[in-house]
Design a protein around this motif. Sequence first.
Motif, PDB file in Angstrom:
ATOM      1  N   LEU A 176       7.049 -37.348   3.242  1.00  0.00           N
ATOM      2  CA  LEU A 176       8.342 -37.977   2.989  1.00  0.00           C
ATOM      3  C   LEU A 176       9.308 -37.435   4.031  1.00  0.00           C
ATOM      4  O   LEU A 176       9.329 -36.227   4.305  1.00  0.00           O
ATOM      5  CB  LEU A 176       8.859 -37.651   1.596  1.00  0.00           C
ATOM      6  CG  LEU A 176       8.169 -38.309   0.398  1.00  0.00           C
ATOM      7  CD1 LEU A 176       8.709 -37.713  -0.897  1.00  0.00           C
ATOM      8  CD2 LEU A 176       8.380 -39.820   0.415  1.00  0.00           C
ATOM      9  N   VAL A 177      10.093 -38.314   4.625  1.00  0.00           N
ATOM     10  CA  VAL A 177      11.080 -37.894   5.613  1.00  0.00           C
ATOM     11  C   VAL A 177      12.431 -38.490   5.229  1.00  0.00           C
ATOM     12  O   VAL A 177      12.564 -39.712   5.074  1.00  0.00           O
ATOM     13  CB  VAL A 177      10.694 -38.347   7.038  1.00  0.00           C
ATOM     14  CG1 VAL A 177      11.747 -37.873   8.038  1.00  0.00           C
ATOM     15  CG2 VAL A 177       9.321 -37.810   7.411  1.00  0.00           C
ATOM     16  N   GLY A 178      13.400 -37.617   5.041  1.00  0.00           N
ATOM     17  CA  GLY A 178      14.771 -38.054   4.818  1.00  0.00           C
ATOM     18  C   GLY A 178      15.538 -37.967   6.117  1.00  0.00           C
ATOM     19  O   GLY A 178      15.328 -37.060   6.928  1.00  0.00           O
ATOM     20  N   TYR A 179      16.442 -38.915   6.340  1.00  0.00           N
ATOM     21  CA  TYR A 179      17.258 -38.905   7.548  1.00  0.00           C
ATOM     22  C   TYR A 179      18.476 -39.801   7.345  1.00  0.00           C
ATOM     23  O   TYR A 179      18.692 -40.331   6.241  1.00  0.00           O
ATOM     24  CB  TYR A 179      16.463 -39.334   8.783  1.00  0.00           C
ATOM     25  CG  TYR A 179      15.689 -40.630   8.665  1.00  0.00           C
ATOM     26  CD1 TYR A 179      16.133 -41.816   9.252  1.00  0.00           C
ATOM     27  CD2 TYR A 179      14.468 -40.653   7.983  1.00  0.00           C
ATOM     28  CE1 TYR A 179      15.400 -42.985   9.149  1.00  0.00           C
ATOM     29  CE2 TYR A 179      13.729 -41.818   7.890  1.00  0.00           C
ATOM     30  CZ  TYR A 179      14.199 -42.991   8.466  1.00  0.00           C
ATOM     31  OH  TYR A 179      13.472 -44.144   8.371  1.00  0.00           O
TER      32      TYR A 179
ATOM     33  N   VAL B 110      19.617 -42.492  14.610  1.00  0.00           N
ATOM     34  CA  VAL B 110      19.155 -41.774  13.420  1.00  0.00           C
ATOM     35  C   VAL B 110      19.262 -40.276  13.680  1.00  0.00           C
ATOM     36  O   VAL B 110      19.087 -39.810  14.804  1.00  0.00           O
ATOM     37  CB  VAL B 110      17.702 -42.153  13.051  1.00  0.00           C
ATOM     38  CG1 VAL B 110      17.623 -43.593  12.580  1.00  0.00           C
ATOM     39  CG2 VAL B 110      16.749 -41.931  14.221  1.00  0.00           C
ATOM     40  N   TRP B 111      19.541 -39.512  12.620  1.00  0.00           N
ATOM     41  CA  TRP B 111      19.656 -38.058  12.757  1.00  0.00           C
ATOM     42  C   TRP B 111      19.451 -37.377  11.402  1.00  0.00           C
ATOM     43  O   TRP B 111      19.144 -38.020  10.414  1.00  0.00           O
ATOM     44  CB  TRP B 111      20.990 -37.655  13.392  1.00  0.00           C
ATOM     45  CG  TRP B 111      22.255 -38.120  12.709  1.00  0.00           C
ATOM     46  CD1 TRP B 111      22.888 -37.524  11.665  1.00  0.00           C
ATOM     47  CD2 TRP B 111      23.067 -39.243  13.071  1.00  0.00           C
ATOM     48  NE1 TRP B 111      24.045 -38.197  11.338  1.00  0.00           N
ATOM     49  CE2 TRP B 111      24.187 -39.254  12.192  1.00  0.00           C
ATOM     50  CE3 TRP B 111      22.986 -40.232  14.053  1.00  0.00           C
ATOM     51  CZ2 TRP B 111      25.193 -40.230  12.257  1.00  0.00           C
ATOM     52  CZ3 TRP B 111      23.995 -41.200  14.113  1.00  0.00           C
ATOM     53  CH2 TRP B 111      25.071 -41.200  13.233  1.00  0.00           C
ATOM     54  N   ASP B 112      19.618 -36.052  11.367  1.00  0.00           N
ATOM     55  CA  ASP B 112      19.494 -35.213  10.158  1.00  0.00           C
ATOM     56  C   ASP B 112      18.104 -35.287   9.524  1.00  0.00           C
ATOM     57  O   ASP B 112      17.963 -35.563   8.326  1.00  0.00           O
ATOM     58  CB  ASP B 112      20.530 -35.593   9.101  1.00  0.00           C
ATOM     59  CG  ASP B 112      21.950 -35.341   9.515  1.00  0.00           C
ATOM     60  OD1 ASP B 112      22.156 -34.877  10.646  1.00  0.00           O
ATOM     61  OD2 ASP B 112      22.867 -35.641   8.721  1.00  0.00           O
TER      62      ASP B 112
ATOM     63  N   LEU C  72      19.114 -35.195  -2.033  1.00  0.00           N
ATOM     64  CA  LEU C  72      20.522 -34.795  -2.026  1.00  0.00           C
ATOM     65  C   LEU C  72      21.167 -35.247  -0.727  1.00  0.00           C
ATOM     66  O   LEU C  72      20.492 -35.414   0.289  1.00  0.00           O
ATOM     67  CB  LEU C  72      20.653 -33.280  -2.161  1.00  0.00           C
ATOM     68  CG  LEU C  72      19.910 -32.607  -3.316  1.00  0.00           C
ATOM     69  CD1 LEU C  72      20.209 -31.114  -3.327  1.00  0.00           C
ATOM     70  CD2 LEU C  72      20.274 -33.237  -4.647  1.00  0.00           C
ATOM     71  N   ALA C  73      22.471 -35.426  -0.766  1.00  0.00           N
ATOM     72  CA  ALA C  73      23.207 -35.815   0.435  1.00  0.00           C
ATOM     73  C   ALA C  73      24.655 -35.397   0.274  1.00  0.00           C
ATOM     74  O   ALA C  73      25.040 -34.764  -0.724  1.00  0.00           O
ATOM     75  CB  ALA C  73      23.091 -37.319   0.686  1.00  0.00           C
TER      76      ALA C  73
ATOM     77  N   GLY D 132      23.224 -35.592   5.828  1.00  0.00           N
ATOM     78  CA  GLY D 132      22.612 -34.379   5.294  1.00  0.00           C
ATOM     79  C   GLY D 132      21.506 -34.666   4.300  1.00  0.00           C
ATOM     80  O   GLY D 132      21.271 -33.894   3.364  1.00  0.00           O
ATOM     81  N   THR D 133      20.779 -35.772   4.482  1.00  0.00           N
ATOM     82  CA  THR D 133      19.722 -36.169   3.554  1.00  0.00           C
ATOM     83  C   THR D 133      18.696 -35.044   3.386  1.00  0.00           C
ATOM     84  O   THR D 133      18.107 -34.589   4.355  1.00  0.00           O
ATOM     85  CB  THR D 133      19.016 -37.432   4.074  1.00  0.00           C
ATOM     86  OG1 THR D 133      19.996 -38.383   4.491  1.00  0.00           O
ATOM     87  CG2 THR D 133      18.141 -38.038   3.011  1.00  0.00           C
TER      88      THR D 133
END
Length: 469
Positions: free
Chosen positions: A328-331, A307-309, A383-384, A367-368
């Motif tokens: 909230l965490v986007g990845y 997992v990254w970004d 966005l991504a 790039g989440t």
Amino acid sequence: MLPRFEVARRLRPLDLLAPGMVDLDLDLEAAGARPVSDSHALPQPAPYVALVADVTGPATVALEAGGVRMSGSLGPDRRTGLVVSGAATTRHRSRRFGRVGRGAHVDAVALILTGPQLTLLTHDRDGWTGRARVDLLDLLDGEIDPHDPDWLASLRVSASGAVRRLRAGGFGQLGLRDLRLVSHADGTPYLRDGRPFLTATSAGAGFFATGHASVWELDPDTLDLTHRADLFARRGGKVYGDQAMHLVRDGDSWLVATSSWGSFRDPAVDEVHVEIARSDADLLDGRHVLDTRPLPLPTTGLHSVGVWDPHLVRVPATDTGAEGNHWLVGYVSASRFFVFHPVVATGADLDRLTLRAAATERRATEGTTLVPPSVAGGAWRVLASDGRDGRRGERAAYPVFDLDLRQQGVIDAEYHSNLPWPTLVPVGEELLLVGFDGTPAGGRLLGYGTHGDVVVARSVTGQSREGPA
């Protein structure tokens, strides 16, 4: 609804030696200058170091520490090469790129250490060109570790030959990628004197482990970027240049979330994960080494090899219908290297997150980025960036999702090469869309990883293609 965007500025910050982070400056034409052939102490906080020598002819520049001497030279026959001397001495030359062309007038040579990699470059009117490189971890096999703080503290520098000036200090960057807005915990921009800041991955002289995280101040009028800080991660007693950073102002301190690309070398054995740190220091200026720990990002039900970004926001319950304020965490999660898709997790505590949504049908989307209603036009949006290796209909675009990763449309903006992240920066009544591209630097020897140019677009009249995808 997000507006349409048109490119307003392209720029390429490229400095082997980071401005403002020069620890040694010997001008041999100045009266009383110490001889450049002397060995000068150059302790460094991280393995991102640059020696730049202005030259009028053949010259050698060298780093040494822990009984190992690493030198790079330009010879009278225009040939270049590296010599590493420890328990044994090895020489490293490039057959294709190691000789300077007859028409080139070299005015500087540089020796840079970026993570585990040592690289020699020459400079002429066409810019910097990589001439030789070697991976020290592979070469020295445990004799030294360039990520060891004690080894870094013992670094010394010297030079010989036709050297007019020698400067040394922190390595800057060959290009920038992975740009993110520095934000408050609620997702709004963190401003100082009215100016926003961005984090970026400062590209090194090659693959992932040669880059590191940096902080940049953005002038909203001229769209100039000013390098302000470099941030490094310490874990397991070693210092790494982790990347793809999100810097979050949470109350009176900073939360720092990064991807562990600094220790990534082999997809067969290395698993990329997200690290997090908290600091009370002024991380918008200077060089900082942060003690990090793993951030447990859920992959329940997913086949995930890494997992990254990371992108973090704390939202009020009224925004999403949850009980109480929560994170909230986007990845990004990869099903294999390199097939990856966006994920959103949620929880009252960053250490106890649960999976909310995953767009597992995506194959090359990263790039989440979580965007608050004040920026996205009334609702939370994710966005991504859809890379060119995605499925048909999911290539070379900036998808717009809701928090359950149901696509609502795309941003109406030019899509660049590589995988540019869609970073929105509110400036007054308009929005900037800050991205990057895959333009390389430093010549063909350095290969993938030196990208890219920073591309800034401004919002214009009109609407995006948000709506049914």
